[in-house]
Design a protein around this motif. Structure first.
Motif, PDB file in Angstrom:
ATOM      1  N   PHE A   1       2.295  10.048  -0.091  1.00 31.67           N
ATOM      2  CA  PHE A   1       1.552  10.378   1.125  1.00 31.67           C
ATOM      3  C   PHE A   1       0.553  11.527   0.940  1.00 31.67           C
ATOM      4  O   PHE A   1      -0.535  11.482   1.522  1.00 31.67           O
ATOM      5  N   PRO A   2       0.875  12.599   0.169  1.00 30.03           N
ATOM      6  CA  PRO A   2      -0.109  13.682  -0.005  1.00 30.03           C
ATOM      7  C   PRO A   2      -1.456  13.197  -0.553  1.00 30.03           C
ATOM      8  O   PRO A   2      -2.514  13.615  -0.071  1.00 30.03           O
ATOM      9  N   VAL A   3      -1.440  12.314  -1.554  1.00 27.46           N
ATOM     10  CA  VAL A   3      -2.696  11.805  -2.117  1.00 27.46           C
ATOM     11  C   VAL A   3      -3.379  10.877  -1.119  1.00 27.46           C
ATOM     12  O   VAL A   3      -4.608  10.917  -0.959  1.00 27.46           O
ATOM     13  N   TYR A   4      -2.596  10.045  -0.426  1.00 28.43           N
ATOM     14  CA  TYR A   4      -3.147   9.150   0.595  1.00 28.43           C
ATOM     15  C   TYR A   4      -3.853   9.962   1.669  1.00 28.43           C
ATOM     16  O   TYR A   4      -4.978   9.629   2.080  1.00 28.43           O
ATOM     17  N   LEU A   5      -3.207  11.018   2.133  1.00 22.98           N
ATOM     18  CA  LEU A   5      -3.785  11.866   3.174  1.00 22.98           C
ATOM     19  C   LEU A   5      -5.022  12.594   2.676  1.00 22.98           C
ATOM     20  O   LEU A   5      -6.059  12.637   3.347  1.00 22.98           O
TER      21      LEU A   5
ATOM     22  N   PHE B   1     -17.708  19.453  -1.187  1.00 17.19           N
ATOM     23  CA  PHE B   1     -16.903  18.257  -1.427  1.00 17.19           C
ATOM     24  C   PHE B   1     -16.497  18.170  -2.896  1.00 17.19           C
ATOM     25  O   PHE B   1     -15.337  17.866  -3.215  1.00 17.19           O
ATOM     26  N   PHE B   2     -17.430  18.462  -3.797  1.00 19.45           N
ATOM     27  CA  PHE B   2     -17.109  18.433  -5.218  1.00 19.45           C
ATOM     28  C   PHE B   2     -16.084  19.502  -5.573  1.00 19.45           C
ATOM     29  O   PHE B   2     -15.214  19.289  -6.430  1.00 19.45           O
ATOM     30  N   PHE B   3     -16.163  20.679  -4.928  1.00 21.41           N
ATOM     31  CA  PHE B   3     -15.135  21.699  -5.126  1.00 21.41           C
ATOM     32  C   PHE B   3     -13.768  21.177  -4.678  1.00 21.41           C
ATOM     33  O   PHE B   3     -12.745  21.441  -5.327  1.00 21.41           O
ATOM     34  N   SER B   4     -13.755  20.450  -3.568  1.00 18.28           N
ATOM     35  CA  SER B   4     -12.496  19.923  -3.036  1.00 18.28           C
ATOM     36  C   SER B   4     -11.855  18.912  -3.982  1.00 18.28           C
ATOM     37  O   SER B   4     -10.634  18.726  -3.949  1.00 18.28           O
ATOM     38  N   LEU B   5     -12.661  18.273  -4.804  1.00 25.11           N
ATOM     39  CA  LEU B   5     -12.103  17.331  -5.770  1.00 25.11           C
ATOM     40  C   LEU B   5     -11.175  18.036  -6.752  1.00 25.11           C
ATOM     41  O   LEU B   5     -10.241  17.426  -7.276  1.00 25.11           O
ATOM     42  N   GLY B   6     -11.429  19.322  -6.990  1.00 32.84           N
ATOM     43  CA  GLY B   6     -10.521  20.099  -7.838  1.00 32.84           C
ATOM     44  C   GLY B   6      -9.144  20.192  -7.213  1.00 32.84           C
ATOM     45  O   GLY B   6      -8.120  20.091  -7.909  1.00 32.84           O
ATOM     46  N   ALA B   7      -9.111  20.386  -5.885  1.00 31.19           N
ATOM     47  CA  ALA B   7      -7.831  20.422  -5.178  1.00 31.19           C
ATOM     48  C   ALA B   7      -7.155  19.058  -5.227  1.00 31.19           C
ATOM     49  O   ALA B   7      -5.923  18.966  -5.331  1.00 31.19           O
ATOM     50  N   LEU B   8      -7.948  17.989  -5.162  1.00 31.23           N
ATOM     51  CA  LEU B   8      -7.387  16.640  -5.242  1.00 31.23           C
ATOM     52  C   LEU B   8      -6.714  16.399  -6.588  1.00 31.23           C
ATOM     53  O   LEU B   8      -5.621  15.809  -6.658  1.00 31.23           O
TER      54      LEU B   8
ATOM     55  N   ALA C   1       0.474  17.363  -9.222  1.00 33.78           N
ATOM     56  CA  ALA C   1       1.729  17.846  -8.647  1.00 33.78           C
ATOM     57  C   ALA C   1       2.616  16.700  -8.169  1.00 33.78           C
ATOM     58  O   ALA C   1       3.852  16.815  -8.183  1.00 33.78           O
ATOM     59  N   THR C   2       2.017  15.608  -7.724  1.00 31.53           N
ATOM     60  CA  THR C   2       2.793  14.473  -7.205  1.00 31.53           C
ATOM     61  C   THR C   2       2.974  13.369  -8.241  1.00 31.53           C
ATOM     62  O   THR C   2       3.479  12.293  -7.910  1.00 31.53           O
ATOM     63  N   HIS C   3       2.544  13.637  -9.484  1.00 29.27           N
ATOM     64  CA  HIS C   3       2.687  12.685 -10.593  1.00 29.27           C
ATOM     65  C   HIS C   3       1.990  11.358 -10.285  1.00 29.27           C
ATOM     66  O   HIS C   3       2.506  10.275 -10.609  1.00 29.27           O
TER      67      HIS C   3
ATOM     68  N   ILE D   1      -9.362   6.129  -6.173  1.00 33.11           N
ATOM     69  CA  ILE D   1      -8.482   7.253  -6.523  1.00 33.11           C
ATOM     70  C   ILE D   1      -7.006   6.934  -6.315  1.00 33.11           C
ATOM     71  O   ILE D   1      -6.177   7.130  -7.210  1.00 33.11           O
ATOM     72  N   TYR D   2      -6.659   6.444  -5.137  1.00 37.04           N
ATOM     73  CA  TYR D   2      -5.256   6.237  -4.761  1.00 37.04           C
ATOM     74  C   TYR D   2      -4.682   4.955  -5.376  1.00 37.04           C
ATOM     75  O   TYR D   2      -3.574   4.964  -5.922  1.00 37.04           O
ATOM     76  N   GLU D   3      -5.436   3.866  -5.281  1.00 35.30           N
ATOM     77  CA  GLU D   3      -4.949   2.588  -5.802  1.00 35.30           C
ATOM     78  C   GLU D   3      -5.297   2.385  -7.269  1.00 35.30           C
ATOM     79  O   GLU D   3      -4.662   1.587  -7.951  1.00 35.30           O
ATOM     80  N   GLY D   4      -6.323   3.079  -7.763  1.00 34.69           N
ATOM     81  CA  GLY D   4      -6.740   2.914  -9.154  1.00 34.69           C
ATOM     82  C   GLY D   4      -7.317   1.547  -9.424  1.00 34.69           C
ATOM     83  O   GLY D   4      -6.958   0.875 -10.406  1.00 34.69           O
ATOM     84  N   ARG D   5      -8.238   1.110  -8.545  1.00 31.35           N
ATOM     85  CA  ARG D   5      -8.844  -0.201  -8.708  1.00 31.35           C
ATOM     86  C   ARG D   5     -10.274  -0.170  -8.183  1.00 31.35           C
ATOM     87  O   ARG D   5     -10.670   0.778  -7.497  1.00 31.35           O
ATOM     88  N   LEU D   6     -11.024  -1.217  -8.505  1.00 29.85           N
ATOM     89  CA  LEU D   6     -12.403  -1.310  -8.039  1.00 29.85           C
ATOM     90  C   LEU D   6     -12.422  -1.837  -6.607  1.00 29.85           C
ATOM     91  O   LEU D   6     -11.748  -2.813  -6.292  1.00 29.85           O
ATOM     92  N   PRO D   7     -13.166  -1.190  -5.711  1.00 29.02           N
ATOM     93  CA  PRO D   7     -13.255  -1.690  -4.332  1.00 29.02           C
ATOM     94  C   PRO D   7     -13.859  -3.081  -4.289  1.00 29.02           C
ATOM     95  O   PRO D   7     -14.627  -3.474  -5.167  1.00 29.02           O
ATOM     96  N   GLY D   8     -13.519  -3.825  -3.241  1.00 26.27           N
ATOM     97  CA  GLY D   8     -14.055  -5.165  -3.081  1.00 26.27           C
ATOM     98  C   GLY D   8     -15.539  -5.144  -2.764  1.00 26.27           C
ATOM     99  O   GLY D   8     -16.061  -4.159  -2.227  1.00 26.27           O
ATOM    100  N   PRO D   9     -16.252  -6.221  -3.061  1.00 23.34           N
ATOM    101  CA  PRO D   9     -17.710  -6.257  -2.834  1.00 23.34           C
ATOM    102  C   PRO D   9     -18.090  -6.145  -1.361  1.00 23.34           C
ATOM    103  O   PRO D   9     -19.137  -5.592  -1.038  1.00 23.34           O
TER     104      PRO D   9
END
Length: 262
Positions: A66-70, A120-127, A133-135, A222-230
């Motif tokens: 959930f942390p990564v999803y959120l 936003f790019f700085f926030s990616l560091g937090a992501l 942390a959540t493996h 990021i979360y699913e690790g896949r390419l988005p649909g067209p």
């Protein structure tokens, strides 16, 4: 076409000013803070921790990691919300300068959206910290995040330009927009799964909520690790192009009247 090329050349001539304005905004934001730029990572991280504790308790939904999803939804929506709010006041906030010298008025609005992109790019560091942390699983698809970032940046440019020109003539637009942003946040699947909503609400979000296009793509990468649909990619690009056209057209149409109202 000649007019378009002329405007692009005019914009390029002020690229150094745009760079200085963006640097000024970023420096001013953290100038008197003890931790400085570290706050650009800590602030979304602390907010995510609080929201995770609250919503993981309130909503008994089976959301894996959930942390990564959120967080993937939160940082995208925060970029849109904060950058467009700043862009909305970009003309009225620089009234003194606009009255004294000629500067392309759109430069101030673009600088606000661009400084929001830097945050936003700085926030990616937090992501990345949250994912470690959540493996969470890392994938080469994670490197495709600029695909979504560019779409959202263009969408925010258009929306920011539209709000900036509207705020010159109707100052109460900022209060209306605050209410809109609050409602927008709740109808965007940031802290809840889409499956928790009624079917008609899901249909509405998928067709009329642009932030769903960008958060959905970002979560796929990021979360699913896949390419988005067209389909969702085309929807995101279409919404960005449409908003940019509307924002640019309304801004250029009314910019000569700004001096009478600021």
């Amino acid at each position: 076409m000649h007019l378009f090329i002329k405007r692009i050349n005019g914009f390029w001539g002020y690229k150094d000013l745009l760079k200085q304005l963006v640097m000024r905004d970023v420096k001013l934001k953290y100038r008197r803070s003890f931790l400085g730029y570290v706050w650009s990572v800590l602030n979304p991280l602390l907010t995510m921790i609080v929201m995770t504790i609250v919503f993981s308790t309130m909503f008994k939904r089976n959301i894996q990691n959930f942390p990564v999803y959120l967080f993937t939804g939160q940082i995208m929506f925060n970029f849109m919300s904060q950058s467009t709010r700043q862009a909305m006041n970009s003309i009225t906030g620089n009234a003194a300068l606009l009255k004294k010298s000629y500067v392309p008025k759109y430069i101030f609005s673009i600088s606000k959206i661009t400084s929001g992109l830097v945050d936003f790019f700085f926030s990616l560091g937090a992501l990345v910290i949250v994912m470690l942390a959540t493996h969470a699983k890392f994938s080469w698809y994670n490197l495709l995040f600029p695909l979504v970032s560019i779409q959202l940046y263009i969408f925010c440019l258009g929306l920011g330009l539209f709000l900036a020109q509207a705020n010159v003539f109707f100052r109460d637009i900022q209060y209306i927009y605050n209410a809109v942003i609050t409602a927008w946040g709740y109808i965007t699947p940031i802290f809840y799964p889409m499956e928790a909503l009624p079917a008609d609400v899901i249909w509405f979000i998928k067709h009329f909520n642009p932030m769903y296009f960008y958060i959905g793509q970002f979560r796929d990468i990021i979360y699913e690790g896949r390419l988005p649909g067209p389909i969702i990619i085309m929807a995101g690009c279409g919404a960005a192009a449409f908003m940019l056209i509307i924002g640019t057209w309304s801004f250029l149409r009314n910019q000569d009247k700004f001096i009478l109202y600021i």
